[in-house]
Design a protein around this motif. Structure first.
Motif, PDB file in Angstrom:
ATOM      1  N   PHE A 171       0.861  -1.195   0.000  1.00 52.54           N
ATOM      2  CA  PHE A 171       0.000   0.000   0.000  1.00 52.54           C
ATOM      3  C   PHE A 171       0.895   1.242   0.000  1.00 52.54           C
ATOM      4  O   PHE A 171       1.809   1.350   0.828  1.00 52.54           O
ATOM      5  N   TYR A 172       0.634   2.184  -0.937  1.00 50.37           N
ATOM      6  CA  TYR A 172       1.466   3.388  -1.092  1.00 50.37           C
ATOM      7  C   TYR A 172       0.592   4.652  -1.013  1.00 50.37           C
ATOM      8  O   TYR A 172      -0.610   4.617  -1.307  1.00 50.37           O
ATOM      9  N   THR A 173       1.237   5.772  -0.675  1.00 53.79           N
ATOM     10  CA  THR A 173       0.553   7.086  -0.797  1.00 53.79           C
ATOM     11  C   THR A 173       0.678   7.568  -2.241  1.00 53.79           C
ATOM     12  O   THR A 173       1.362   6.935  -3.054  1.00 53.79           O
ATOM     13  N   GLU A 174       0.043   8.722  -2.531  1.00 58.44           N
ATOM     14  CA  GLU A 174       0.110   9.268  -3.907  1.00 58.44           C
ATOM     15  C   GLU A 174       1.534   9.638  -4.288  1.00 58.44           C
ATOM     16  O   GLU A 174       1.866   9.728  -5.467  1.00 58.44           O
ATOM     17  N   SER A 175       2.387   9.861  -3.263  1.00 63.32           N
ATOM     18  CA  SER A 175       3.774  10.261  -3.567  1.00 63.32           C
ATOM     19  C   SER A 175       4.725   9.075  -3.504  1.00 63.32           C
ATOM     20  O   SER A 175       5.947   9.252  -3.402  1.00 63.32           O
ATOM     21  N   GLY A 176       4.194   7.844  -3.530  1.00 64.52           N
ATOM     22  CA  GLY A 176       5.044   6.662  -3.622  1.00 64.52           C
ATOM     23  C   GLY A 176       5.639   6.203  -2.308  1.00 64.52           C
ATOM     24  O   GLY A 176       6.540   5.357  -2.302  1.00 64.52           O
ATOM     25  N   VAL A 177       5.176   6.728  -1.173  1.00 67.89           N
ATOM     26  CA  VAL A 177       5.701   6.302   0.134  1.00 67.89           C
ATOM     27  C   VAL A 177       5.000   5.011   0.544  1.00 67.89           C
ATOM     28  O   VAL A 177       3.770   4.947   0.545  1.00 67.89           O
ATOM     29  N   LEU A 178       5.789   3.995   0.908  1.00 72.08           N
ATOM     30  CA  LEU A 178       5.227   2.708   1.301  1.00 72.08           C
ATOM     31  C   LEU A 178       4.625   2.824   2.695  1.00 72.08           C
ATOM     32  O   LEU A 178       5.287   3.243   3.644  1.00 72.08           O
ATOM     33  N   LEU A 179       3.362   2.457   2.831  1.00 75.77           N
ATOM     34  CA  LEU A 179       2.682   2.510   4.130  1.00 75.77           C
ATOM     35  C   LEU A 179       2.673   1.140   4.795  1.00 75.77           C
ATOM     36  O   LEU A 179       2.849   1.029   6.001  1.00 75.77           O
ATOM     37  N   LEU A 180       2.443   0.102   3.986  1.00 78.93           N
ATOM     38  CA  LEU A 180       2.160  -1.208   4.555  1.00 78.93           C
ATOM     39  C   LEU A 180       2.450  -2.257   3.490  1.00 78.93           C
ATOM     40  O   LEU A 180       2.138  -2.050   2.321  1.00 78.93           O
ATOM     41  N   ALA A 181       3.038  -3.362   3.888  1.00 76.78           N
ATOM     42  CA  ALA A 181       3.260  -4.473   2.948  1.00 76.78           C
ATOM     43  C   ALA A 181       2.942  -5.770   3.681  1.00 76.78           C
ATOM     44  O   ALA A 181       3.270  -5.918   4.860  1.00 76.78           O
ATOM     45  N   GLN A 238       1.513   7.812  10.995  1.00 84.96           N
ATOM     46  CA  GLN A 238       2.776   7.343  11.586  1.00 84.96           C
ATOM     47  C   GLN A 238       3.949   7.715  10.688  1.00 84.96           C
ATOM     48  O   GLN A 238       4.978   8.209  11.156  1.00 84.96           O
ATOM     49  N   VAL A 239       3.769   7.510   9.374  1.00 80.93           N
ATOM     50  CA  VAL A 239       4.840   7.830   8.420  1.00 80.93           C
ATOM     51  C   VAL A 239       5.126   9.336   8.425  1.00 80.93           C
ATOM     52  O   VAL A 239       6.269   9.774   8.400  1.00 80.93           O
ATOM     53  N   ALA A 240       4.043  10.132   8.475  1.00 83.26           N
ATOM     54  CA  ALA A 240       4.213  11.592   8.479  1.00 83.26           C
ATOM     55  C   ALA A 240       4.950  12.046   9.736  1.00 83.26           C
ATOM     56  O   ALA A 240       5.853  12.896   9.679  1.00 83.26           O
ATOM     57  N   GLY A 246      12.355  12.735  11.640  1.00 81.15           N
ATOM     58  CA  GLY A 246      13.611  12.272  11.054  1.00 81.15           C
ATOM     59  C   GLY A 246      14.007  10.880  11.510  1.00 81.15           C
ATOM     60  O   GLY A 246      15.169  10.499  11.427  1.00 81.15           O
ATOM     61  N   SER A 247      13.060  10.092  12.011  1.00 82.30           N
ATOM     62  CA  SER A 247      13.360   8.739  12.490  1.00 82.30           C
ATOM     63  C   SER A 247      12.704   7.718  11.567  1.00 82.30           C
ATOM     64  O   SER A 247      11.907   8.069  10.702  1.00 82.30           O
ATOM     65  N   ASP A 248      13.018   6.441  11.796  1.00 79.99           N
ATOM     66  CA  ASP A 248      12.395   5.375  11.005  1.00 79.99           C
ATOM     67  C   ASP A 248      10.994   5.112  11.529  1.00 79.99           C
ATOM     68  O   ASP A 248      10.738   5.169  12.730  1.00 79.99           O
ATOM     69  N   ALA A 249      10.109   4.787  10.583  1.00 77.14           N
ATOM     70  CA  ALA A 249       8.732   4.496  10.985  1.00 77.14           C
ATOM     71  C   ALA A 249       8.660   3.131  11.665  1.00 77.14           C
ATOM     72  O   ALA A 249       9.384   2.211  11.297  1.00 77.14           O
ATOM     73  N   ILE A 250       7.813   3.018  12.682  1.00 75.32           N
ATOM     74  CA  ILE A 250       7.622   1.725  13.368  1.00 75.32           C
ATOM     75  C   ILE A 250       6.844   0.810  12.422  1.00 75.32           C
ATOM     76  O   ILE A 250       5.821   1.228  11.870  1.00 75.32           O
ATOM     77  N   PRO A 251       7.296  -0.398  12.207  1.00 72.52           N
ATOM     78  CA  PRO A 251       6.539  -1.295  11.297  1.00 72.52           C
ATOM     79  C   PRO A 251       5.148  -1.548  11.855  1.00 72.52           C
ATOM     80  O   PRO A 251       5.012  -1.901  13.026  1.00 72.52           O
ATOM     81  N   TRP A 353       2.349  -7.605  17.286  1.00 73.93           N
ATOM     82  CA  TRP A 353       1.966  -7.134  18.632  1.00 73.93           C
ATOM     83  C   TRP A 353       2.639  -7.957  19.735  1.00 73.93           C
ATOM     84  O   TRP A 353       2.831  -7.475  20.829  1.00 73.93           O
ATOM     85  N   LEU A 354       2.925  -9.207  19.428  1.00 73.17           N
ATOM     86  CA  LEU A 354       3.469 -10.071  20.476  1.00 73.17           C
ATOM     87  C   LEU A 354       4.993  -9.984  20.549  1.00 73.17           C
ATOM     88  O   LEU A 354       5.603 -10.701  21.303  1.00 73.17           O
ATOM     89  N   GLY A 355       5.607  -9.126  19.761  1.00 67.85           N
ATOM     90  CA  GLY A 355       7.085  -9.076  19.800  1.00 67.85           C
ATOM     91  C   GLY A 355       7.632  -7.694  19.638  1.00 67.85           C
ATOM     92  O   GLY A 355       8.604  -7.505  18.913  1.00 67.85           O
ATOM     93  N   TRP A 356       7.027  -6.702  20.275  1.00 67.61           N
ATOM     94  CA  TRP A 356       7.504  -5.316  20.078  1.00 67.61           C
ATOM     95  C   TRP A 356       8.931  -5.130  20.616  1.00 67.61           C
ATOM     96  O   TRP A 356       9.696  -4.369  20.065  1.00 67.61           O
ATOM     97  N   ASN A 357       9.271  -5.775  21.735  1.00 71.03           N
ATOM     98  CA  ASN A 357      10.486  -5.390  22.466  1.00 71.03           C
ATOM     99  C   ASN A 357      11.714  -6.235  22.131  1.00 71.03           C
ATOM    100  O   ASN A 357      12.648  -6.322  22.916  1.00 71.03           O
ATOM    101  N   LYS A 358      11.715  -6.873  20.970  1.00 74.56           N
ATOM    102  CA  LYS A 358      12.902  -7.648  20.587  1.00 74.56           C
ATOM    103  C   LYS A 358      14.042  -6.695  20.254  1.00 74.56           C
ATOM    104  O   LYS A 358      13.803  -5.577  19.817  1.00 74.56           O
TER     105      LYS A 358
END
Length: 1370
Positions: A171-181, A238-240, A246-251, A353-358
């Motif tokens: 799933f992408y935004t209109e500007s080609g940013v990946l939201l979800l795969a 979240q992406v915005a 300036g950080s990486d988005a949380i999957p 959800w079951l593995g956030w803190n790895k």
């Protein structure tokens, strides 16, 4: 009115998109891998969607022929090798091939002609694939609805969903940013399809839920639309935020989904998710008996099922049904252990959800591994359409979810009925066809004949087929309808059909939205044009209805033509005539003609020519074929247009015969000269500048449409004027008669034309009088000439057939002349009505004379009831003219304003016997005319002495004002002379009094209004009227506020502050003081009137002879005479309380007013003055008497202190005269003495207190005057002796300038006197510095009033001696 292709958008940089997608290839794109190519060809064969009918206003003029720019290389069918998807909102286009994709977004630009047009330009391009070897196999653009309340239906943003050959969906935004795969299945994605919410058009239709469906070769994954919408919004936010920080988005966590394993079908290449359906009971029983046999049991309620239809091979079409509610969503990690045991579809959910803190290394390791894929729940085929050699290629679901179009490899297009599962129609010769659907709503207003307007709008369904091999686009009506449109287009186009609209919409948020979505678009890669198909609703109807619908569209075309303001008149005439003659249906033809005749842009000649052409056409047809009402409309409108043209030409004729008026108008001229000065003054006063709108100007020419709308033709061929509004009526009268009245048009010709047209003389008379009265100002500029023309016109109308009845007996009243009279009686334009009455009176007299019985001798004058009515009417109108002239006099600057009262005979008669006095009293209030001045005018005496004494320069300044005042006074005198009874002084003063008290009640802060009301009341000479009005004023306006004031002062125990007064009494403290003073005066008038009533007989009220027909409310004077008598002691009791309250407020004293009375006295307050109450009698309680005495003494002290300010500035020789009102008024002492006698307080105590206070204040002359009235001189002498001692003590012992002589005098004084003087306290004196001469005089008075045997007589003699010594030394 047929189908059309409209260009609404154009693609920019299409060549660069092609170059970007094909840059890695030098060979033909046909040399691709067969498997992928086949999948791509299936994927791109069509795009299903149900876009709503977007109203497309961009009309392109691109021809429907595709001209290829290049014929070699990749310029031809390159688009067929790409995955193409267009958003239903037409604002985003995705073109993808292998790993690359380009996103084109909407932009607006201005073309060479200055018009705004939409274009699609590349907003992002790049590589989408991340896994090795994966390619894009399907794509879809989903617009997401805005959640804002102010949204009107435009999408918030658009999500691009892309399926890959690896099985991934991203799933992408209109500007080609990946939201979800997410990897949902380990096979290539064949097709992505979406379903969005639609408002059900009928009550029985099941509401369909939103969902995204993803087809794999042997599985179908569905994702719930609501959860997808929320997840995508969350991911975008979240992406915005991550980009901003300036950080990486949380999957994000994975999506929840259902996965069905589609069984019993060899190959599947396309699918449609039809939605939730519920079987009827019969179908449920049929299915149960087929599946379960003879003994199968049937459930009570049929289950809800999701229906999926697939196409491919073995069978050619498959129908699957998944029963809703048979599966529960589970977390995928929890479900791993029991995955093989599950029998229902698994919902994948938040794996992460079951593995956030790895830690990071663990995360990287997890990412490198392939994600776990859930197994599919098997779903068996219910039934199919078996055709072993036929292979289905694509399926396209209709917007109503009941039909689907299927293409196959035999070049056929099959129409399926999904509810019954059968093919109902097939088209041949459409190899590689691409399909789309159009759902067209019926136009508003197209179903006037429907039994209920609340029925839902009908929708027509059309199937659009694009055959690329033949380069043709066809439109077919459903289900068995004909082909309604065909267009030759290029062979390399793509038909883009989405089949959905905005995601995230529900039944609540969609209320009032205008969803601008295109349903079917044709993309031509050679020109870059995006075109939509426009189909009129009527093409779905049968032949008969289609003809009617075509007529409706012709009407619309005519309407559009008439609305255009730039069309030349000759072009308009030609076009409108051809459209009107083309319309077949008589009712619609009539509607079109009416809309043409009501149009303001069309000139008269154009209307006449078109109507005549239509009329001629109808007459040429066979009589039985012609609609009678249409023919009648044509002939009547033609007649009206002819009349309009004739009158217009007569008015614009330059030469016409002068009005030869043989009979003289001597009688009217005499009357004109008699009322001339009043008319002149009236014209002068009524022509003051005022605001008016240009479109309301009477000089504007009447358009033909206005003329036609106001006159209708009756069945017998006569014309009838329809009265819609006064303005339109006046416009029509103006058009017909104003030219004649001004003498610019031939009178008799106009009248003849109108008579021949068949308009009744009564209506013509009404129109004539309305324009005469409405344009009164213009008439008064040249009254003699206008009156002459009016007379001619009136006589001409009277001579028409049907005006004055042939059988009219001159001794009875004629309806014709009564009509003129009633118009004049109701008119507020006094001058116009009077002039019209003069003319009509003379015309009626001439008419009666000519009809008089020939047997009568010529010297006998004909007497008739008609002429008597005219005499009365003229008399009344003259009275009204003089009265209206007075009412028009503008108020002086700064006076209370208000609209000028408009009067007519009717309003004055309806106002009752007091109507005239009431209107004059309102004028007196507006003029701010003082009661004395009004009395002076009514006595017709002018006080010119004051004017003569004025200084020269002041006289010059005020000369103009005085002239105006004198003229106003003359006008008022003239009015009073015309109404000797209705405006008798008592009558007028009574109404003025009432008007002022009414105005005071509206604004109690204006205390002077109440005072003026009382002043007017004083001038009423009849005690009967005075008594009645006072009683009415007290009970209606005064007593409620008076009681509130009394209770408030009782509560606070003193004169209340401004805030409390406003809260409880509704006025400020100053206004309340004035109000209480007014109450005292009113009650005094009431007592005086009650005393005088017995001596004077009640007046007889009469009215002028001409005005004796008044019907309406009784006048104030009549009401006053009907009032009951009052109980004198009760009035006096209230007057006593009012005086106490007034004194307390004036001098700001502490008092509980009601506590000064016993229980009987308290109970009697605020009762109706006409009732007999139990009053206090006998000796009052000494405690109460002492309280009363204390209060009155404080009032006297307050008054003395108030007048001291006045006297201190005056010379010592003479005392200054005191004002007549306020705290310094000269009547306060006498009032206190009067109150004392009523309150059982000894008046001598009050007098003695007053004398002492005056001496204390140093006001010796006033004290000496009061001293003469004191009875107990001994006590007064003792009091004054102390006062004299205080004065001497001050001058001898406490003065700053003690002289040697004073010290010597002290030494010579007798010891007793010296000790006595030293014991005195001069601090008690408010004015210790008094001239010695006054003190000497005071001691002399003391010696006079003290008897010789008085204990302090010797002390007084010593004082006299001391004062004399001091005086001689001075």
């Amino acid at each position: 009115m047929s189908c059309s292709l409209l260009e609404f958008c154009r693609l920019q940089e299409l060549k660069s998109v092609r170059d970007f997608l094909f840059q890695s290839q030098n060979t033909e794109p046909a040399e691709e891998k067969n498997q992928t190519d086949n999948e791509l060809s299936w994927d791109t064969s069509d795009w299903e969607s149900t876009w709503d009918n977007g109203e497309n206003k961009e009309e392109g003029s691109t021809p429907a022929t595709a001209v290829e720019e290049e014929t070699t290389g990749q310029s031809g069918p390159w688009l067929q090798d790409c995955v193409v998807s267009l958003s239903p909102c037409s604002d985003l286009l995705v073109v993808a091939r292998e790993q690359k994709a380009a996103f084109l977004s909407a932009k607006w630009r201005t073309d060479d002609g200055g018009r705004d047009e939409m274009t699609l330009a590349v907003s992002w391009s790049g590589t989408l694939s991340t896994e090795e070897g994966e390619c894009v196999s399907s794509a879809i653009c989903i617009p997401l609805a805005s959640q804002k309340r102010s949204s009107t239906g435009r999408p918030d943003w658009t999500c691009v969903v892309v399926g890959f050959t690896s099985g991934y969906v991203r799933f992408y935004t209109e500007s080609g940013v990946l939201l979800l795969a997410q990897l949902l299945h380990e096979d290539p994605v064949l097709r992505l399809k979406c379903r969005t919410y639609e408002i059900p058009r009928h009550p029985g239709v099941t509401e369909q839920h939103e969902e995204l469906s993803i087809l794999y070769p042997a599985a179908l994954v569905t994702i719930d639309g609501f959860s997808l919408f929320q997840s995508l919004r969350a991911c975008r936010n979240q992406v915005a935020r991550a980009a901003a920080a300036g950080s990486d988005a949380i999957p994000p966590p994975p999506l929840a989904y259902k996965k069905w394993g589609l069984q019993d079908m060899d190959t599947i290449v396309d699918h449609s998710s039809v939605g939730v359906m519920t079987l009827c009971v019969f179908d449920q029983m049929k299915n149960a008996s087929i599946l379960g046999g003879f003994n199968a049991s049937v459930k009570g309620s049929p289950p809800a099922m999701s229906q999926y239809v697939t196409v491919g091979a073995g069978p050619y079409t498959g129908f699957y049904y998944a029963v809703e509610g048979s599966s529960q969503p589970l977390l995928s990690h929890v479900a791993l252990a029991v995955a093989s045991k599950l029998t229902s579809a698994l919902f994948s959910a938040a794996s992460g959800w079951l593995g956030w803190n790895k830690n990071k290394t663990e995360e990287e390791a997890v990412q490198k591994q392939k994600p776990k894929v859930e197994p599919a729940t098997p779903l068996g085929i219910r039934f199919g359409l078996p055709d072993s050699r036929r292979h289905g290629e694509s399926i396209c679901l209709s917007p109503c979810n009941t039909l689907a179009g299927v293409t196959d490899d035999f070049g056929r297009v099959t129409l399926l009925d999904l509810a019954r599962g059968i093919a109902i129609r097939m088209w041949k010769g459409y190899r590689d066809a691409q399909l789309g659907w159009l759902q067209i709503p019926e136009e508003r207003g197209g179903r006037e004949s429907s039994p209920s307007s609340s029925l839902p709008r009908r929708h027509a369904l059309f199937l659009v087929i694009y055959a690329p091999r033949r380069g043709i686009l066809e439109v077919w009506a459903m289900q068995q309808g004909p082909r309604v449109g065909a267009f030759t287009v290029g062979k390399h186009c793509r038909l883009l059909y989405a089949g959905y609209r905005l995601m995230g919409v529900n039944s609540v948020t969609s209320q009032g939205w205008q969803l601008h979505t295109q349903q079917v678009c044709l993309l031509d890669p050679t020109t870059g044009a995006l075109r939509t198909v426009n189909i009129p609703f009527h093409l779905a109807l049968s032949d008969k209805k289609s003809e009617r619908a075509k007529d409706m569209h012709l009407v619309k075309r005519l309407t559009a033509l008439l609305r255009s303001s730039e069309v030349e008149p000759d072009v308009l005439e030609t076009e409108a005539r051809s459209i009107l003659l083309d319309i077949k249906h008589p009712a619609i033809k009539k509607q079109a003609l009416e809309s043409l005749l009501s149009n303001k842009n069309a000139p008269v000649s154009c209307l006449t020519n078109i109507t005549r052409a239509l009329n001629d056409t109808l007459k040429q047809q066979a009589p039985e074929e012609v609609d009678a009402t249409l023919l009648q409309l044509c002939s009547s409108q033609l007649k009206l247009l002819q009349l309009f043209t004739d009158i217009q030409q007569l008015h614009s004729a330059a030469d016409f015969e002068a009005c030869s008026e043989n009979d003289s108008l001597e009688g009217i001229e005499d009357e004109l000269s008699r009322v001339g000065p009043t008319l002149q003054r009236y014209a002068q006063l009524s022509s003051r500048p005022s605001v008016s709108f240009a479109q309301d100007s009477p000089d504007l020419p009447l358009p033909a449409q206005g003329f036609l709308s106001q006159i209708e033709c009756t069945e017998d061929g006569e014309l009838k004027v329809v009265c819609r509004s006064e303005t339109e009526w006046n416009q029509l009268g103006n058009f017909m008669f104003w030219g004649c009245l001004c003498g610019k048009s031939p009178l008799h010709k106009v009248c003849d034309a109108l008579q021949q047209a068949g308009i009744s003389p009564q209506q013509l008379l009404s129109l004539l009088l309305s324009v005469w009265l409405q344009r009164e100002r213009d008439v008064l500029q040249k009254p003699a000439e206008m009156v002459k023309n009016l007379h001619t016109l009136l006589v001409a109308l009277s001579n028409m057939k049907g005006a004055v009845e042939e059988s009219w007996d001159t001794q009875s009243i004629s309806p014709w002349w009564q009509q003129v009279r009633s118009t004049c009686i109701q008119s507020h334009n006094a001058a116009g009505a009077l002039l019209a009455a003069f003319v009509a009176h003379r015309a009626a007299k001439a008419c009666i004379t000519s009809r008089a019985d020939s047997k009568l001798q010529s010297e006998w004058e004909t007497v008739s009831l008609e002429l008597e009515q005219w005499v009365v009417c003229v008399r009344q109108l003259e009275d009204v003219l003089v009265l209206q002239t007075l009412l028009l006099v503008p108020p002086p600057q700064g006076a209370a304003g208000g609209a000028t009262a408009q009067c007519s005979i009717k309003t004055l008669l309806e106002g009752g016997t007091g109507g005239i006095a009431d209107s004059v009293s309102k004028w007196v209030f507006r003029q701010n005319l003082s009661p004395e001045r009004l009395k002076e005018i009514l006595q017709r005496t002018e006080n010119k002495d004051a004017e003569d004494k004025e200084e020269g320069e002041k006289r010059e300044e005020k000369q103009k004002t005085h002239e105006d005042t004198d003229r106003t006074a003359e006008l008022l005198v003239a009015v009073c002379q015309r109404f000797p009874h209705s405006l008798s002084p008592d009558f007028l003063f009574a109404h003025c009094c009432w008007e002022y008290v009414v105005q005071w009640n509206k604004d109690p802060e204006e205390g002077q209004y109440l005072c003026l009301a009382v002043e007017h009341l004083k001038l009423v000479s009849s005690p009967h009227i005075q008594l009645g009005i006072s009683t009415m004023m007290w009970s209606t306006f005064i007593v409620k506020r008076f009681s509130a004031a009394a209770f408030l002062m009782e509560k606070v125990g003193k004169a209340p502050k401004d805030r409390l007064c406003r809260r409880d009494v509704g006025m400020g403290d100053k206004a309340m003081t004035s109000f209480l003073g007014g109450c005292v005066q009113l009650l005094q008038i009431l007592m005086e009137a009650d005393s005088a009533v017995e001596e004077v007989p009640a007046p007889e009220l009469s009215v002028e002879e001409a005005w004796c027909g008044a019907e309406g409310p009784a006048s104030i004077a009549e009401l006053a005479l009907e009032q009951k008598g009052v109980h004198y002691p009760l009035v006096q009791h209230h007057c006593l309380l009012a005086s106490l309250l007034h004194a307390a407020m004036t001098f700001s004293l502490r008092i509980k007013p009601l506590s000064l009375f016993d229980s009987k006295g308290k109970n009697a307050f605020f009762r109706d003055l006409t009732t007999i109450q139990l009053m206090p009698s006998g000796d009052m309680d000494p405690g109460l008497v002492s309280l009363r005495q204390e209060f009155l003494l404080r009032v006297l002290t307050g008054w003395v202190q108030a007048i001291d300010d006045l006297s201190s500035s005056a010379s010592t020789t003479g005392s200054t005269p005191l004002p007549s009102s306020g705290p310094r008024a000269d009547w306060w002492p006498s009032l206190c003495l009067d109150l004392g006698s009523l309150l059982q307080v000894n008046p001598d105590i009050l007098r003695r207190h007053l004398v002492c206070e005056l001496y204390n204040q140093g006001l010796d002359p006033r004290a000496e005057e009061v001293m003469l009235e004191v009875e107990d001189k001994d006590v007064l002498g003792s009091q004054l002796l102390v006062l004299t001692g205080q004065r001497l003590s001050y001058s001898l012992l406490h003065s700053q300038s003690q002289t040697q002589a004073a010290m010597e005098l002290l030494a010579r004084l007798p010891p007793t006197l010296c000790t006595w003087l030293k014991a005195m306290d001069p601090g008690e004196l408010r004015c210790p510095l008094v001239p010695l001469s006054q003190t000497s005089r005071l001691v002399g008075r003391l010696i006079e009033i003290l008897p010789e045997n008085h204990a302090q007589y010797s002390l007084a003699l010593h004082l006299l001696e001391a004062v004399e010594v001091l005086t001689t030394e001075d």
